[in-house]
Design a protein around this motif. Structure first.
Motif, mmCIF file in Angstrom:
data_model
loop_
_atom_site.group_PDB
_atom_site.id
_atom_site.type_symbol
_atom_site.label_atom_id
_atom_site.label_comp_id
_atom_site.label_asym_id
_atom_site.label_seq_id
_atom_site.Cartn_x
_atom_site.Cartn_y
_atom_site.Cartn_z
ATOM 1 N N CYS A 132 34.812 -6.565 97.273
ATOM 2 C CA CYS A 132 35.499 -7.055 96.108
ATOM 3 C C CYS A 132 36.394 -5.946 95.746
ATOM 4 O O CYS A 132 36.067 -4.582 96.064
ATOM 5 C CB CYS A 132 34.875 -7.727 95.171
ATOM 6 N N VAL A 134 38.618 -4.236 92.218
ATOM 7 C CA VAL A 134 39.106 -4.240 90.786
ATOM 8 C C VAL A 134 39.900 -3.621 90.404
ATOM 9 O O VAL A 134 40.048 -2.258 90.788
ATOM 10 C CB VAL A 134 37.813 -3.956 89.687
ATOM 11 N N LEU A 155 40.150 -8.705 90.807
ATOM 12 C CA LEU A 155 40.216 -8.607 89.618
ATOM 13 C C LEU A 155 41.320 -7.825 89.078
ATOM 14 O O LEU A 155 41.188 -6.499 89.455
ATOM 15 C CB LEU A 155 38.858 -8.497 89.012
ATOM 16 N N TRP A 208 32.557 -8.446 87.601
ATOM 17 C CA TRP A 208 33.036 -8.790 88.933
ATOM 18 C C TRP A 208 32.272 -8.153 90.248
ATOM 19 O O TRP A 208 32.386 -8.883 91.164
ATOM 20 C CB TRP A 208 34.403 -8.491 88.908
#
Length: 228
Positions: A132, A134, A155, A208
């Motif tokens: 992921c 951010v 995100l 997140w």
């Protein structure tokens, strides 16, 4: 909690980073600082402490060598070299893969300013390593053609008063094929210096990283109002 300084080869010199590994870490977050900053950034270190308290290991890296930093202070030429910064992140990802304490941990990328673009480029190049991404007050638009190739959930956290960067983030989000969300922190400007705003950004990023891709994309009206 284990802490160690790491050194990675970079074009005949080396870049330096700080690894902090909580006991029974759930994953590791690799930081990509923004233009003109370093691993000593007080904002990123404050965010890293929030992550560590949640059981996330952190790596704060200097993506430029000492010589490159000296040149960049005068010319600002390296801080916008997204290809170079993305390559340095990929090197750090490989080091995390072979370093025994982190080898089995999922890796998330946390980028600020131009570091966000570098994080997205690295995520596109290494989809097997990045789970992921951010961005905080980032410039994801500078990732260019890498955006549609990112597969990890993204995100994008932006200050509500950082209107120009917010517009660029929304344009970049429209190019992402991966699950993504734009989260607006009301009252925050670019550096999240207003009371409580950096903590809000850190909390959103932590969630997140702990639960990638959760939540729904919000409408423009909700984003402007900063609602969940």
């Amino acid at each position: 909690m284990m802490a160690e300084e790491i050194s990675l080869p970079a074009d005949g010199e080396a870049t330096t980073g700080d690894l902090v590994l909580p006991e029974s870490a759930r994953s590791v977050v690799l930081f990509a600082h923004g233009s003109g900053s370093s691993r000593h950034s007080p904002r990123n270190r404050a965010v890293a402490e929030v992550f560590q308290a949640a059981g996330l290991a952190t790596v704060l890296m200097d993506l430029l060598t000492p010589q490159e930093e000296r040149v960049d202070e005068v010319t600002a030429e390296h801080r916008f070299d997204i290809g170079l910064l993305g390559h340095r992140l990929a090197t750090a990802l490989e080091w995390l893969r072979i370093h025994p304490p982190t080898a089995e941990l999922p890796v998330g990328l946390f980028g600020a300013s131009t570091g966000a673009a570098a994080a997205l480029v690295a995520a596109a190049e290494r989809p097997d390593r990045v789970h992921c991404v951010v961005s905080r007050g980032g410039r994801p638009d500078l990732a260019g053609d890498a955006l549609p190739r990112v597969r990890a959930p993204v995100l994008l956290i932006v200050g509500g008063e950082d209107t120009g960067v917010l517009r660029l983030n929304r344009a970049a989000a429209a190019r992402l094929a991966a699950p993504h969300r734009v989260q607006v922190v009301p009252g925050a400007t670019h550096l999240f210096e207003e009371p409580g705003t950096l903590a809000q950004a850190a909390d959103a990023a932590r969630e997140w990283f702990l639960h990638p891709g959760t939540g729904r994309e919000r409408t423009d009206q909700e984003q402007d109002q900063g609602q969940d």
